[in-house]
Motif scaffolding. Structure first.
Motif, PDB file in Angstrom:
ATOM      1  N   ASP A  23      53.052  67.277   5.060  1.00  0.00           N
ATOM      2  CA  ASP A  23      52.152  66.128   5.093  1.00  0.00           C
ATOM      3  C   ASP A  23      52.738  65.024   5.953  1.00  0.00           C
ATOM      4  OD1 ASP A  23      49.585  65.077   3.682  1.00  0.00           O
ATOM      5  OD2 ASP A  23      51.026  63.414   3.473  1.00  0.00           O
ATOM      6  N   TYR A  34      48.781  73.523   7.952  1.00  0.00           N
ATOM      7  CA  TYR A  34      48.677  72.544   6.871  1.00  0.00           C
ATOM      8  C   TYR A  34      47.275  71.948   6.815  1.00  0.00           C
ATOM      9  CZ  TYR A  34      49.463  68.538   3.864  1.00  0.00           C
ATOM     10  OH  TYR A  34      49.365  67.620   2.838  1.00  0.00           O
ATOM     11  N   ARG A  90      45.812  65.525  -3.532  1.00  0.00           N
ATOM     12  CA  ARG A  90      46.384  64.591  -2.553  1.00  0.00           C
ATOM     13  C   ARG A  90      45.870  63.170  -2.806  1.00  0.00           C
ATOM     14  NH1 ARG A  90      45.425  63.210   2.921  1.00  0.00           N
ATOM     15  NH2 ARG A  90      47.349  62.919   4.124  1.00  0.00           N
TER      16      ARG A  90
END
Length: 215
Positions: free
Chosen positions: A210, A153, A33
């Motif tokens: 996200d 998540y 990420r």
């Protein structure tokens, strides 16, 4: 520490992820990420050999309204765009780079994604539905599957399930997000894609989650 940097020879070799997909094998990807660009936000995705497969680059703070998933060479594969003036939290997934196509014909829409809303505790996070109407001229056959995303998540624990829009098949798990074996923090995790499911679409699901968590 687990390797998260790209293999220098990636551009000169066929990505093992593509080879595994052709052989009908599950594809295992490492998702970082972070953007490869200085001061850029986004994602960088590697295959099991350390070759760069996908990348996402965004700028500025907050959650951008439009994100493009690119291949290693920077070609747009899918565009994830938050829908404007919607009563529900909705995102649209388009084929290719939608921004580059604005001067030409509109790119084919692949899916509409919605955040799951419930007053009761549930593992369900989001739903992806194919376009209600799509002709062959819009980019091929009409998708026959819808997708449900379950899990957490924030905990990097997700399952993506496919089911027929006609309701004539049992749903099946097509992708999984899980933490890496080595403790490298939440920004590096695994994405495992089962045969028959597009790895790029699986990565689009990660981007969607996200976006939903940032909004």
């Amino acid at each position: 520490m687990t390797k998260v940097h790209p293999n220098a020879a990636a551009a000169a070799a066929v990505a093992p992820a593509a080879v595994a997909e052709e052989k009908g094998e599950a594809v295992s990807l490492t998702v970082w990420r972070r953007s490869l660009l200085f001061n850029g936000k986004g994602f960088t995705v590697f295959d099991c050999k350390g070759n760069l497969v996908y990348r996402v680059e965004t700028y500025g703070g907050g959650s951008p309204r439009e994100v493009v998933l690119m291949d290693a060479d920077g070609h747009g594969l899918l565009t994830i765009r938050r829908k404007k003036l919607s009563l529900a939290d909705e995102w649209l997934v388009y084929e290719g780079d939608a921004a580059a196509s604005r001067s030409a014909a509109a790119p084919p829409k692949r899916f509409t994604a919605r955040r799951h809303v419930s007053l009761r505790p549930t593992r369900c996070l989001a739903h992806l539905s194919p376009p209600r109407r799509q002709s062959c001229a819009d980019g091929g056959a009409v998708p026959s599957c819808r997708y449900d995303v379950e899990g957490s998540y924030a905990g990097r624990s997700l399952d993506v399930f496919a089911s027929s829009v006609l309701g004539d098949e049992q749903r099946r798990r097509v992708a999984t997000v899980c933490q890496k074996e080595a403790a490298v923090g939440p920004d590096v995790f695994r994405l495992v894609v089962q045969p028959g499911f597009e790895p790029s679409l699986a990565m689009a699901v990660v981007i969607l989650l996200d976006q939903m968590n940032a909004s």
